[in-house]
Scaffold this motif. Structure first.
Motif, PDB file in Angstrom:
ATOM      1  N   LEU A  28      -1.126   0.876 -17.542  1.00  0.00           N
ATOM      2  CA  LEU A  28      -1.173   1.226 -16.225  1.00  0.00           C
ATOM      3  C   LEU A  28      -1.267   0.137 -15.271  1.00  0.00           C
ATOM      4  CD1 LEU A  28      -4.117   3.901 -16.540  1.00  0.00           C
ATOM      5  CD2 LEU A  28      -1.662   4.381 -15.589  1.00  0.00           C
ATOM      6  N   ASN A  29      -1.387  -1.132 -15.975  1.00  0.00           N
ATOM      7  CA  ASN A  29      -1.908  -2.262 -14.937  1.00  0.00           C
ATOM      8  C   ASN A  29      -0.971  -3.403 -14.829  1.00  0.00           C
ATOM      9  OD1 ASN A  29      -4.766  -1.119 -15.634  1.00  0.00           O
ATOM     10  ND2 ASN A  29      -5.119  -2.259 -17.204  1.00  0.00           N
ATOM     11  N   LYS A  39      -4.528  -1.392 -11.670  1.00  0.00           N
ATOM     12  CA  LYS A  39      -3.816  -0.582 -11.522  1.00  0.00           C
ATOM     13  C   LYS A  39      -2.543  -0.684 -10.899  1.00  0.00           C
ATOM     14  CE  LYS A  39      -6.980   2.586 -11.118  1.00  0.00           C
ATOM     15  NZ  LYS A  39      -7.960   1.520 -11.132  1.00  0.00           N
ATOM     16  N   ILE A  58      -1.588   7.413 -10.998  1.00  0.00           N
ATOM     17  CA  ILE A  58      -2.134   6.448  -9.876  1.00  0.00           C
ATOM     18  C   ILE A  58      -1.663   6.702  -8.679  1.00  0.00           C
ATOM     19  CG2 ILE A  58      -2.842   4.254  -9.538  1.00  0.00           C
ATOM     20  CD1 ILE A  58      -3.920   5.390 -12.232  1.00  0.00           C
ATOM     21  N   ARG A  64      -6.928   6.373  -9.778  1.00  0.00           N
ATOM     22  CA  ARG A  64      -6.748   7.357 -10.543  1.00  0.00           C
ATOM     23  C   ARG A  64      -7.505   8.537  -9.535  1.00  0.00           C
ATOM     24  NH1 ARG A  64      -8.177  10.038 -16.439  1.00  0.00           N
ATOM     25  NH2 ARG A  64      -6.400  11.362 -16.690  1.00  0.00           N
ATOM     26  N   LEU A  89     -12.607   5.367 -15.473  1.00  0.00           N
ATOM     27  CA  LEU A  89     -11.184   5.717 -15.336  1.00  0.00           C
ATOM     28  C   LEU A  89     -10.879   6.909 -15.869  1.00  0.00           C
ATOM     29  CD1 LEU A  89      -8.123   4.953 -14.535  1.00  0.00           C
ATOM     30  CD2 LEU A  89      -8.275   4.081 -16.958  1.00  0.00           C
ATOM     31  N   THR A 121     -11.327   1.219 -13.862  1.00  0.00           N
ATOM     32  CA  THR A 121     -10.158   0.538 -14.318  1.00  0.00           C
ATOM     33  C   THR A 121     -10.576   0.008 -15.835  1.00  0.00           C
ATOM     34  OG1 THR A 121      -9.288  -0.389 -12.115  1.00  0.00           O
ATOM     35  CG2 THR A 121      -8.513  -1.364 -14.180  1.00  0.00           C
TER      36      THR A 121
END
Length: 279
Positions: A28-29, A39, A58, A64, A89, A121
């Protein structure tokens, strides 16, 4: 022979990628010069967690959370900003089962005009959460900031890197951030990100475990009766980060509440005794 070995390795790699836990998980990062990583706005992935498939969506502001949730708020709403790591998260749950969203739904069912913003996160420690708040979170105009630390945050608040190539910010005991530039991590090669290498590492760890218990991960040092070397510095830097967050909340008129997330050792006497007696 070389061609046969290559074909065999390719078959092994493809086979391992079909087994949950060996395939490189989608991320996701992205690199973030302030927090180390954050993110990716607009990112959508599905991860396998145990026997479940967990979907992550996201929004455009890197949260999120629902589309449109970001800096600025409605005048008649009470905004709660949630700061934390993978627990906040919701690393292992769909949003319908995430406590952040359940809490918002509970408050709204009582007729409250509350908006809960999820800034959690994965992998973040307290100092990264504070750095994000000071750089971005104040613009969200929160009325209440809820910080959800976990026990391993104390260790990571004293470390300049989360992994060999993932630098992170640090706070001094006086609450001031250390002045340093976070380098962007290099991209992993094909071999480093392969399922085969992951399998070999796990096999090696299993073989080492046959010779006795592994050394304790230092992030659990806070649970020991005799904390490891460096513990006092970790605590001092943690307090510095908390002071910085407190001062930042005062600037925007937000109330700060710290809600530590309990680990198994906090609720299970046997687990607690196990850590306290670790040699």
């Amino acid at each position: 022979i070389a061609v046969s070995i290559l074909i065999g390795l390719l078959v092994l790699e493809l086979g391992l990628r079909l087994i949950p836990g060996f395939a490189p998980p989608p991320t996701l990062n992205q690199f973030d010069a302030t927090t180390g990583w954050s993110k990716v706005p607009g990112k959508s992935i599905t991860r396998r967690v145990g026997n479940e498939r967990i979907h992550f969506q996201i929004n455009e502001n890197g949260l999120r959370d629902d589309p449109g949730v970001g800096p600025g708020k409605a005048q008649d709403s009470f905004r709660v900003l949630m700061l934390g790591d993978s627990f906040v998260l919701g690393y292992t749950v769909e949003r319908a089962d995430l406590f952040v969203d359940q809490l918002e739904g509970w408050w709204k069912s009582e007729g409250r005009k509350v908006e809960v913003v999820n800034a959690g996160t994965e992998g973040w420690s307290t100092d990264q959460e504070v750095a994000w708040f000071l750089d971005h979170g104040k613009a969200y105009q929160p009325d209440l900031v809820l910080l959800f630390p976990y026990e391993n945050d104390i260790y990571w608040n004293g470390q300049p890197r989360y992994a060999t190539d993932m630098a992170k910010p640090l706070f001094k005991p006086d609450g001031m951030p250390e002045e340093r530039t976070l380098p962007e991590p290099r991209k992993k090669g094909v071999l480093e990100s392969s399922a085969t290498l992951g399998f070999l590492k796990r096999a090696g760890a299993w073989l080492r475990s046959l010779r006795g218990p592994p050394p304790m991960n230092p992030e659990f040092g806070v649970l020991l009766n005799s904390p490891p070397e460096g513990y006092a510095d970790w605590c001092a830097r943690t307090e510095g980060a908390l002071h910085a967050l407190r001062d930042g909340c005062k600037l925007v008129g937000a109330r700060l509440v710290v809600c530590p997330i309990p680990s198994k050792s906090a609720v299970d006497p046997e687990e607690r005794a196990f850590f306290q007696a670790w040699d």
